[in-house]
Every structure is written in structure tokens, then in C-alpha cells.
Scaffold this motif. Structure first.
Motif, PDB file in Angstrom:
ATOM      1  N   UNK A  17       0.861  -1.183   0.000  1.00  0.00           N
ATOM      2  CA  UNK A  17       0.000   0.000   0.000  1.00  0.00           C
ATOM      3  C   UNK A  17       0.895   1.230   0.000  1.00  0.00           C
ATOM      4  N   UNK A  18       0.672   2.133  -0.949  1.00  0.00           N
ATOM      5  CA  UNK A  18       1.492   3.330  -1.068  1.00  0.00           C
ATOM      6  C   UNK A  18       0.610   4.577  -1.003  1.00  0.00           C
ATOM      7  N   UNK A  19       1.242   5.720  -0.716  1.00  0.00           N
ATOM      8  CA  UNK A  19       0.492   6.968  -0.666  1.00  0.00           C
ATOM      9  C   UNK A  19       0.538   7.678  -2.014  1.00  0.00           C
ATOM     10  N   UNK A  20       0.109   8.936  -2.044  1.00  0.00           N
ATOM     11  CA  UNK A  20      -0.042   9.646  -3.311  1.00  0.00           C
ATOM     12  C   UNK A  20       1.251   9.774  -4.100  1.00  0.00           C
ATOM     13  N   UNK A  21       2.400   9.864  -3.418  1.00  0.00           N
ATOM     14  CA  UNK A  21       3.665  10.034  -4.138  1.00  0.00           C
ATOM     15  C   UNK A  21       4.452   8.736  -4.220  1.00  0.00           C
ATOM     16  N   UNK A  22       3.852   7.619  -3.800  1.00  0.00           N
ATOM     17  CA  UNK A  22       4.494   6.324  -3.934  1.00  0.00           C
ATOM     18  C   UNK A  22       5.268   5.856  -2.723  1.00  0.00           C
ATOM     19  N   UNK A  23       5.212   6.598  -1.621  1.00  0.00           N
ATOM     20  CA  UNK A  23       5.883   6.155  -0.395  1.00  0.00           C
ATOM     21  C   UNK A  23       5.062   5.059   0.286  1.00  0.00           C
ATOM     22  N   UNK A  24       5.754   4.119   0.904  1.00  0.00           N
ATOM     23  CA  UNK A  24       5.104   2.948   1.488  1.00  0.00           C
ATOM     24  C   UNK A  24       4.263   3.309   2.710  1.00  0.00           C
ATOM     25  N   UNK A  25       3.038   2.794   2.739  1.00  0.00           N
ATOM     26  CA  UNK A  25       2.171   2.891   3.916  1.00  0.00           C
ATOM     27  C   UNK A  25       2.140   1.579   4.690  1.00  0.00           C
ATOM     28  N   UNK A  26       1.871   0.480   3.987  1.00  0.00           N
ATOM     29  CA  UNK A  26       1.889  -0.858   4.598  1.00  0.00           C
ATOM     30  C   UNK A  26       2.393  -1.853   3.565  1.00  0.00           C
ATOM     31  N   UNK A  27       3.291  -2.749   3.952  1.00  0.00           N
ATOM     32  CA  UNK A  27       3.865  -3.688   2.977  1.00  0.00           C
ATOM     33  C   UNK A  27       3.111  -5.012   2.900  1.00  0.00           C
ATOM     34  N   UNK A  28       3.179  -5.640   1.746  1.00  0.00           N
ATOM     35  CA  UNK A  28       2.839  -7.055   1.551  1.00  0.00           C
ATOM     36  C   UNK A  28       1.495  -7.452   2.148  1.00  0.00           C
ATOM     37  N   UNK A  29       0.418  -6.838   1.670  1.00  0.00           N
ATOM     38  CA  UNK A  29      -0.909  -7.135   2.198  1.00  0.00           C
ATOM     39  C   UNK A  29      -1.662  -8.090   1.276  1.00  0.00           C
ATOM     40  N   UNK A  30      -2.542  -8.873   1.918  1.00  0.00           N
ATOM     41  CA  UNK A  30      -3.427  -9.759   1.173  1.00  0.00           C
ATOM     42  C   UNK A  30      -3.139 -11.229   1.381  1.00  0.00           C
ATOM     43  N   UNK A  31      -4.141 -12.052   1.022  1.00  0.00           N
ATOM     44  CA  UNK A  31      -4.043 -13.513   0.946  1.00  0.00           C
ATOM     45  C   UNK A  31      -3.934 -14.206   2.296  1.00  0.00           C
ATOM     46  N   UNK A  32      -4.303 -13.562   3.374  1.00  0.00           N
ATOM     47  CA  UNK A  32      -4.239 -14.237   4.667  1.00  0.00           C
ATOM     48  C   UNK A  32      -5.162 -15.452   4.672  1.00  0.00           C
ATOM     49  N   UNK A  33      -4.589 -16.615   4.906  1.00  0.00           N
ATOM     50  CA  UNK A  33      -5.361 -17.846   4.992  1.00  0.00           C
ATOM     51  C   UNK A  33      -5.677 -18.490   3.657  1.00  0.00           C
ATOM     52  N   UNK A  34      -5.229 -17.909   2.548  1.00  0.00           N
ATOM     53  CA  UNK A  34      -5.555 -18.487   1.236  1.00  0.00           C
ATOM     54  C   UNK A  34      -4.317 -18.499   0.334  1.00  0.00           C
ATOM     55  N   UNK A  35      -3.202 -18.894   0.878  1.00  0.00           N
ATOM     56  CA  UNK A  35      -1.982 -19.044   0.082  1.00  0.00           C
ATOM     57  C   UNK A  35      -2.008 -20.349  -0.703  1.00  0.00           C
ATOM     58  N   UNK A  36      -1.414 -20.342  -1.894  1.00  0.00           N
ATOM     59  CA  UNK A  36      -1.383 -21.540  -2.710  1.00  0.00           C
ATOM     60  C   UNK A  36      -2.737 -21.825  -3.342  1.00  0.00           C
ATOM     61  N   UNK A  37      -2.873 -23.039  -3.869  1.00  0.00           N
ATOM     62  CA  UNK A  37      -4.137 -23.396  -4.524  1.00  0.00           C
ATOM     63  C   UNK A  37      -5.203 -23.719  -3.483  1.00  0.00           C
ATOM     64  N   UNK A  38      -6.368 -23.117  -3.648  1.00  0.00           N
ATOM     65  CA  UNK A  38      -7.469 -23.271  -2.703  1.00  0.00           C
ATOM     66  C   UNK A  38      -8.757 -23.563  -3.464  1.00  0.00           C
TER      67      UNK A  38
END
Length: 327
Positions: free
Chosen positions: A134-155
Motif C-alpha cells: 500500500x502506497x500513498x499519493x507520491x508512492x511512499x510505502x504505507x503498509x507492505x505485503x498485504x493480502x491472501x491471509x489464509x488463502x496461500x497456494x491453490x485453494x
């Protein structure tokens, strides 16, 4: 506008495997960065379909300056609502695989290649998603590596949908995170209205009626959080109410076998995730205000943000920078 979706053929001569569709409306602030990231992919077999939704800013000038045979530009004669424009963009695609990329998000160079490898190796998978920064308006990082909690790999679809309900949010991710099969998009009817905030999540769920999900844990895209998007202009109460209603509909669908316990866990998490969304937007807004004070660009940037809000209010359609719904 009625849309007549045509199913993609396999291995058609001269037709790209992947279509990257970019619906753009009043997108001059970030569109160039988005396009630069797309055209820098370490994968060659793709086309870029840009739909300029009758923009009045420099969006048209930016796309007119492109000289790349992979790029096709379509300009709408009138401004379409967000759902129609998203569907129209995908309808113009020719590839077997489609990524719909909002006009302020960006891709890492390996993104398309990594997702295509998953699709090619797993014919039963209809949707593959990556993690996003997640980045802000100028591309600076807000939060890294989000998503896929509990659904990694083939599901399986059932397990994925259960995790959607329990998460209280969208664990699959926004459009920039996803690559899907065009044929299954056609089968499920594309994006649809109703609940606007979980617009893409509604599509992900209906795609999964036709196959499995794959969560690719690499972080290969960035999702921009800024003023002028639908989420920024939708009240927290409305966002939360729409997510709760969406979970209720999934729970009431016997196909997904969602328990009362799953629903209750999701309800608690929905409040928590809404608070997290609000905090991220406050952080992004605070950074923007601080930059305006520091660099003396306050009047210009404030005018841009004010103009974005007036456009959204007047049209009731939202800037086509996407629905900012995330976990």
C-alpha cells in the motif's frame, strides 16, 4: 449500455495471451507511473487496453504520447458509470487472461510473468492473486505485503469464500492483485452494480463458481491510497454496511456452506478492518497535507483534490481509480 461478452479462443495467431485493461478517468496525476510499470514487464505476450472515460484533464494527452504497438486506446464519447466502464474495458480485451489495473496502481516487472506461470500450470484455476504494497499519493510505502491471509497456494472455491466471510474484508485483493480467465469472466457476466464498495470482491466470488483460486505470496504490485477514489468519498458507515450485507448474502447461499460461527467471526473482523482502512486514509491525507505545507504547493494540490470531489459528487460514478477495498 448492454455488453456482449465474447469468449476468448485458445492460441489464436497474433492475439496476445494477456490483456491489461486500464479504465482511466481524470487520471493525469498517476497514469504515467502506472503505464511505465506496465510497459516495463519482463513478459512480452500482452496488450494494454486503455479506456479514457471522456476525461477533461490531461489523460488524453498522456495516452496520445504513447508509441508502443502493444497499446490500444479507446475514448468514450460520454462518461460511463464505473461498473459499465470496467465491463467495457474488459470487453475490449483479446487475451485469454485479463488483469484490470486501476489508473493509479503499479506493477513490479515480474508481476504478469509470475501470474501467467500459475495459470498455465493450473488449468482448473480461474483466479490468481498476489500480495500488494500500500502506497500513498507520491508512492511512499504505507503498509507492505498485504493480502491472501489464509488463502496461500491453490485453494478450493468453497474454502476461499469461507475465508472471505471470516476475514470481514477482501483477502483476495483489489483489481491490481488479480489475474483471471476471460472465458470465466464472460460466463459470470462481468462486474455488476448493487453493492459498489465490494465491487471487485463480488466478481471474484462469482468467478470462483467456475474453478479454484491460487494465492501467490510474492509482493508484485502497489495499491495507491489517495484522495479522489470511491472509498475516500464513501462514508465509513456505508462501507461497513455494504461489507456486512455482502457477507450475509454469501452466508445465505447454501453453495458455500458458511456457518453461523464463520459469520460472527467475520462480523467482528469487519469492524476491525474498517478501522484500519480509515487509519490508512488518514495517514495518506496527513502526509499529503504535510507535503503541501513543506513544498508550498498547497493551492494547486488542494484544487486538484477539490475538483476530484466535485466530479465524483456531480456524476455519482467515482473516479476510475478503483474501489479501495482491502484487508
Amino acid at each position: 449500455m448492454g455488453h456482449r461478452f465474447m469468449t476468448a479462443d485458445v492460441a489464436r495467431p497474433g492475439v496476445p495471451k494477456v490483456s491489461i485493461c486500464i479504465p482511466a478517468y481524470e487520471a493525469e496525476r498517476h497514469l504515467q507511473a502506472t503505464l511505465d510499470s506496465v510497459l516495463a514487464q519482463n513478459y512480452d505476450d500482452f496488450e494494454v487496453v486503455i479506456v479514457d472515460n471522456n476525461s477533461s484533464d490531461r489523460t488524453g494527452d498522456i495516452v496520445a504520447s504513447l508509441h508502443d504497438k502493444r497499446v490500444r486506446v479507446i475514448r468514450n464519447a460520454t462518461t460511463l458509470p464505473i461498473v459499465d466502464n470496467f465491463n467495457w474495458a474488459v470487453e475490449q480485451s483479446r487475451g485469454d487472461y485479463v488483469k484490470l489495473l486501476c489508473a493509479d496502481d503499479t506493477l513490479e516487472p515480474d508481476c504478469i510473468a509470475a501470474q501467467v506461470r500459475v495459470m498455465d500450470a493450473n488449468p482448473g484455476v480461474v483466479l490468481v492473486a498476489i500480495r500488494t504494497d500500500f502506497i500513498d499519493e507520491v508512492g511512499d510505502l504505507l503498509r507492505p505485503a498485504k493480502g491472501l491471509r489464509g488463502i496461500n497456494g491453490r485453494q478450493s472455491a468453497q474454502r476461499t469464500i469461507r475465508q472471505v466471510v471470516r476475514s470481514g474484508t477482501n483477502p483476495i485483493g483489489p483489481p491490481v492483485a488479480a489475474l483471471f480467465r476471460r472465458a470465466e469472466f464472460d460466463k459470470c457476466g462481468g462486474f455488476r452494480g448493487g453493492l459498489l464498495f465490494p465491487l471487485e470482491l463480488d466478481l471474484w466470488v462469482r468467478l470462483l463458481q467456475h474453478g479454484d483460486f491460487f494465492g501467490l505470496t510474492e509482493t508484485l504490485a502497489s495499491f495507491r491510497i489517495c484522495a479522489g477514489t470511491v472509498t475516500a468519498l464513501t462514508s465509513s458507515r456505508s462501507q461497513l454496511a455494504q461489507m456486512i450485507e455482502f457477507a450475509r448474502r454469501l452466508t445465505n447461499n447454501p453453495r458455500w456452506r458458511i456457518s453461523t460461527g464463520d459469520r460472527l467471526v467475520g462480523l467482528v473482523n469487519a469492524f476491525d478492518k474498517q478501522l484500519r482502512r480509515d487509519v490508512l486514509y488518514l495517514m495518506s491525507s496527513a502526509r499529503s497535507a504535510r507535503r503541501r505545507r513543506t513544498h508550498g504547493g498547497g493551492a494547486s494540490l488542494e484544487a486538484q483534490d477539490s475538483s476530484s470531489r466535485r466530479v465524483e459528487s456531480a456524476h455519482g460514478k467515482g473516479k476510475f481509480n478503483g474501489i479501495r477495498n482491502f484487508n
